[in-house]
Scaffold this motif. Structure first.
Motif, PDB file in Angstrom:
ATOM      1  N   GLY A 194       4.955   3.101 -14.866  1.00 33.28           N
ATOM      2  CA  GLY A 194       5.042   3.921 -13.655  1.00 33.28           C
ATOM      3  C   GLY A 194       3.723   4.523 -13.202  1.00 33.28           C
ATOM      4  N   MET A 195       3.710   4.935 -11.935  1.00 34.24           N
ATOM      5  CA  MET A 195       2.541   5.596 -11.357  1.00 34.24           C
ATOM      6  C   MET A 195       2.444   7.022 -11.873  1.00 34.24           C
ATOM      7  N   TYR A 196       1.239   7.587 -11.833  1.00 31.96           N
ATOM      8  CA  TYR A 196       1.025   8.971 -12.237  1.00 31.96           C
ATOM      9  C   TYR A 196       0.858   9.858 -10.994  1.00 31.96           C
ATOM     10  N   PRO A 197       1.206  11.157 -11.169  1.00 34.91           N
ATOM     11  CA  PRO A 197       1.200  12.048  -9.999  1.00 34.91           C
ATOM     12  C   PRO A 197      -0.177  12.218  -9.338  1.00 34.91           C
ATOM     13  N   ASP A 198      -1.270  12.008 -10.078  1.00 28.33           N
ATOM     14  CA  ASP A 198      -2.587  12.261  -9.462  1.00 28.33           C
ATOM     15  C   ASP A 198      -3.182  11.023  -8.802  1.00 28.33           C
ATOM     16  N   MET A 199      -2.370   9.996  -8.617  1.00 26.65           N
ATOM     17  CA  MET A 199      -2.897   8.775  -8.023  1.00 26.65           C
ATOM     18  C   MET A 199      -2.962   8.882  -6.506  1.00 26.65           C
ATOM     19  N   ASP A 200      -3.909   8.140  -5.928  1.00 24.73           N
ATOM     20  CA  ASP A 200      -4.179   8.198  -4.496  1.00 24.73           C
ATOM     21  C   ASP A 200      -3.318   7.169  -3.764  1.00 24.73           C
ATOM     22  N   PRO A 201      -2.487   7.618  -2.818  1.00 26.89           N
ATOM     23  CA  PRO A 201      -1.662   6.667  -2.068  1.00 26.89           C
ATOM     24  C   PRO A 201      -2.475   5.520  -1.458  1.00 26.89           C
ATOM     25  N   GLU A 202      -3.725   5.802  -1.074  1.00 25.27           N
ATOM     26  CA  GLU A 202      -4.589   4.753  -0.515  1.00 25.27           C
ATOM     27  C   GLU A 202      -4.795   3.596  -1.484  1.00 25.27           C
ATOM     28  N   SER A 203      -4.828   3.923  -2.788  1.00 23.53           N
ATOM     29  CA  SER A 203      -5.024   2.885  -3.801  1.00 23.53           C
ATOM     30  C   SER A 203      -3.790   1.993  -3.897  1.00 23.53           C
ATOM     31  N   VAL A 204      -2.621   2.585  -3.685  1.00 26.04           N
ATOM     32  CA  VAL A 204      -1.379   1.800  -3.696  1.00 26.04           C
ATOM     33  C   VAL A 204      -1.401   0.815  -2.527  1.00 26.04           C
ATOM     34  N   ALA A 205      -1.834   1.314  -1.363  1.00 26.75           N
ATOM     35  CA  ALA A 205      -1.944   0.436  -0.194  1.00 26.75           C
ATOM     36  C   ALA A 205      -2.896  -0.715  -0.505  1.00 26.75           C
ATOM     37  N   ALA A 206      -4.016  -0.416  -1.156  1.00 26.00           N
ATOM     38  CA  ALA A 206      -4.999  -1.460  -1.497  1.00 26.00           C
ATOM     39  C   ALA A 206      -4.387  -2.472  -2.457  1.00 26.00           C
ATOM     40  N   PHE A 207      -3.593  -2.009  -3.411  1.00 24.25           N
ATOM     41  CA  PHE A 207      -2.928  -2.883  -4.380  1.00 24.25           C
ATOM     42  C   PHE A 207      -1.973  -3.850  -3.672  1.00 24.25           C
ATOM     43  N   VAL A 208      -1.130  -3.286  -2.814  1.00 28.06           N
ATOM     44  CA  VAL A 208      -0.131  -4.095  -2.108  1.00 28.06           C
ATOM     45  C   VAL A 208      -0.820  -5.127  -1.208  1.00 28.06           C
ATOM     46  N   GLU A 209      -1.824  -4.678  -0.457  1.00 27.02           N
ATOM     47  CA  GLU A 209      -2.552  -5.593   0.433  1.00 27.02           C
ATOM     48  C   GLU A 209      -3.207  -6.720  -0.351  1.00 27.02           C
ATOM     49  N   ALA A 210      -3.809  -6.371  -1.490  1.00 25.89           N
ATOM     50  CA  ALA A 210      -4.507  -7.374  -2.289  1.00 25.89           C
ATOM     51  C   ALA A 210      -3.527  -8.429  -2.810  1.00 25.89           C
ATOM     52  N   VAL A 211      -2.360  -8.000  -3.249  1.00 25.47           N
ATOM     53  CA  VAL A 211      -1.362  -8.956  -3.757  1.00 25.47           C
ATOM     54  C   VAL A 211      -0.971  -9.924  -2.642  1.00 25.47           C
ATOM     55  N   HIS A 212      -0.681  -9.397  -1.463  1.00 20.62           N
ATOM     56  CA  HIS A 212      -0.249 -10.253  -0.352  1.00 20.62           C
ATOM     57  C   HIS A 212      -1.377 -11.193   0.076  1.00 20.62           C
ATOM     58  N   LYS A 213      -2.571 -10.641   0.241  1.00 21.79           N
ATOM     59  CA  LYS A 213      -3.708 -11.429   0.747  1.00 21.79           C
ATOM     60  C   LYS A 213      -4.093 -12.543  -0.233  1.00 21.79           C
ATOM     61  N   HIS A 214      -4.331 -12.193  -1.478  1.00 22.43           N
ATOM     62  CA  HIS A 214      -4.779 -13.201  -2.443  1.00 22.43           C
ATOM     63  C   HIS A 214      -3.706 -14.259  -2.688  1.00 22.43           C
ATOM     64  N   SER A 215      -2.453 -13.837  -2.752  1.00 20.29           N
ATOM     65  CA  SER A 215      -1.414 -14.833  -3.055  1.00 20.29           C
ATOM     66  C   SER A 215      -1.231 -15.799  -1.892  1.00 20.29           C
ATOM     67  N   ARG A 216      -1.355 -15.310  -0.649  1.00 21.59           N
ATOM     68  CA  ARG A 216      -1.260 -16.219   0.511  1.00 21.59           C
ATOM     69  C   ARG A 216      -2.396 -17.225   0.481  1.00 21.59           C
ATOM     70  N   GLN A 217      -3.605 -16.727   0.182  1.00 30.20           N
ATOM     71  CA  GLN A 217      -4.766 -17.624   0.099  1.00 30.20           C
ATOM     72  C   GLN A 217      -4.579 -18.673  -0.991  1.00 30.20           C
ATOM     73  N   MET A 218      -4.139 -18.224  -2.160  1.00 30.14           N
ATOM     74  CA  MET A 218      -3.975 -19.163  -3.284  1.00 30.14           C
ATOM     75  C   MET A 218      -2.906 -20.202  -2.957  1.00 30.14           C
ATOM     76  N   ASN A 219      -1.836 -19.782  -2.280  1.00 30.60           N
ATOM     77  CA  ASN A 219      -0.772 -20.733  -1.920  1.00 30.60           C
ATOM     78  C   ASN A 219      -1.277 -21.784  -0.936  1.00 30.60           C
ATOM     79  N   LYS A 220      -2.178 -21.369  -0.020  1.00 23.80           N
ATOM     80  CA  LYS A 220      -2.743 -22.316   0.960  1.00 23.80           C
ATOM     81  C   LYS A 220      -3.595 -23.368   0.275  1.00 23.80           C
ATOM     82  N   GLN A 221      -4.329 -22.935  -0.752  1.00 25.00           N
ATOM     83  CA  GLN A 221      -5.260 -23.848  -1.426  1.00 25.00           C
ATOM     84  C   GLN A 221      -4.549 -24.913  -2.245  1.00 25.00           C
ATOM     85  N   GLN A 222      -3.240 -24.683  -2.543  1.00 31.70           N
ATOM     86  CA  GLN A 222      -2.572 -25.628  -3.438  1.00 31.70           C
ATOM     87  C   GLN A 222      -2.077 -26.879  -2.723  1.00 31.70           C
TER      88      GLN A 222
END
Ligand SMILES: Cc1c2[nH]c(c1CCC(=O)O)Cc1[nH]c(c(CCC(=O)O)c1C)Cc1[nH]c(c(CCC(=O)O)c1C)Cc1[nH]c(c(CCC(=O)O)c1C)C2
Length: 365
Positions: free
Chosen positions: A337-365
């Protein structure tokens, strides 16, 4: 029978999470976070301020609001109903308080085998946990089909450990002493918890849960022998009984098992009727794929503390994680689980990175 009443839920618009859980192809890797509804969100702190934790859990409207909060901010592919694993011991007749700064506390934990008599012999799950079912039904409507709604439970061993320790613990020596001194009574307690949990999960599905996660958060305090004796059989029993019952009404709801720190149990867990095995961050993705041999989808497992890194670094860490797991039969999440002192912006960065990189990797296959 409650479960036969049609509830006319809005149609699901994003089934990526369910597809990955079932092992079907996805365009991008779905992502959600354990404890995505939590104190790291200012709107969560504001909403919860001055309210008792378990009073909040007993209010379907409050649970609905807290479940929806993270979905308003982030592009998550799944939501998890706001509740807690300790509502099950409460339903069995034990008192649990949430002490701010200390966490969940049982004023009167189980001390001796005779204390099992204090538990209700017959638990009417439909009545005792009706407030959770109401919360699920309400949330499933209010989510408007945006993403699937996950229901959950604590697993027997983890619940037993709270019922005997009375709170979290460093050594868990009280509950572990039961396993060595009173193995038969321990099995009796685990069995009774299993029976309640099966009814509870079936009730959640009838109320509208579209997937189920079983939290064995304290698996890792056991060694492999005790894990095989006191965790695994009950985890399997839960999945088998829930799946069998659902099959009778033609339903198939993906089930996820999260046995934290039970690295020695991966192979067994991949053959335990669950669709998805969720991993903590100590496990190498490639090794997990080898040990589970394509029998299940995997979920996890970024170190939650990686969310303290700068955004660019989070993106790199996510990319490496995706390369390890691959982009199919995979649900991105944190290793816990997440901790209370975490920055919501970092969560947004995590989610965006998962979507972006996985779409790119799927295209390359
Ligand atoms: C947000 C929250 C929850 N519980 C607690 C909090 C923080 C307290 C607060 O908000 O006032 C106390 C709360 N409840 C619990 C703890 C852990 C105490 C400890 O043993 O150290 C705390 C601080 C017990 C608990 N509760 C839960 C687990 C299993 C997952 C895990 O391993 O973290 C466990 C072990 C499950 C849980 N708990 C919760 C959810 C739903 C929300 C979401 O995930 O978005 C879930 C799935 C909600």
């Amino acid at each position: 029978n409650e479960s036969n009443i049609p509830k006319d839920f809005p149609q699901l618009k994003n089934d990526t999470f369910l597809r990955a859980a079932r092992g079907e192809q996805t365009q991008h890797v779905p992502v959600w976070c354990m404890r995505q509804a939590g104190r790291y969100l200012p709107e969560f702190r504001e909403f919860r301020a001055g309210k008792d934790f378990f009073d909040t859990c007993r209010s379907p409207e409050a649970c609905c609001e807290l479940t929806l909060q993270p979905l308003r901010r982030f592009d998550f592919d799944a939501s998890i109903i706001f509740s807690d694993i300790l509502v099950v011991p409460q339903a069995m007749g034990m008192e649990v308080q949430m002490v701010p700064g200390k966490g969940p506390t049982f004023p009167d934990p189980l001390k001796d085998p005779e204390d099992l008599q204090r538990l209700k012999t017959k638990v009417d799950v439909q009545k005792e946990l009706d407030y959770v079912f109401k919360a699920i039904t309400l949330t499933r409507h209010k989510i408007e089909g945006k993403v699937p709604l996950i229901g959950f439970t604590g697993a027997p061993w983890t619940l037993m450990s709270y019922m005997i320790e009375g709170s979290g613990s460093k050594t868990f020596s009280k509950v572990k002493s039961w396993l060595y001194r009173y193995p038969e009574v321990s099995h009796m307690l685990l069995k009774r918890l299993t029976d309640v949990i099966v009814d509870y999960l079936l009730g959640q599905v009838a109320a509208g849960a579209q997937a189920l996660q079983v939290f064995e958060s304290h698996a890792g305090i056991l060694g492999p022998v005790e894990f095989k004796a006191f965790c695994l059989p009950y985890l399997r029993d839960i999945a088998r009984r829930v799946k069998d019952q659902l099959k009778e009404t033609g339903q198939d709801v993906p089930m996820i098992v999260f046995a934290k720190d039970a690295h020695y149990g991966l192979e067994d867990l991949s053959q335990s009727y669950y669709d998805v095995v969720s991993l903590d961050w100590t496990i190498d993705p490639r090794l997990a794929r080898e040990q589970t041999g394509g029998k299940v989808s995997l979920q996890g497992n970024m170190d939650p503390c990686a969310l303290y890194a700068p955004k660019e670094r989070i993106s790199e860490i996510v990319k490496t994680m995706l390369e390890g797991f691959g982009t199919q039969r995979y649900i991105a999440n944190l290793g816990h689980g997440m901790y209370p002192d975490m920055d919501p912006e970092s969560v947004a960065a995590f989610v965006e990175a998962v979507h972006k990189h996985s779409r790119q990797m799927n295209k390359q296959q």
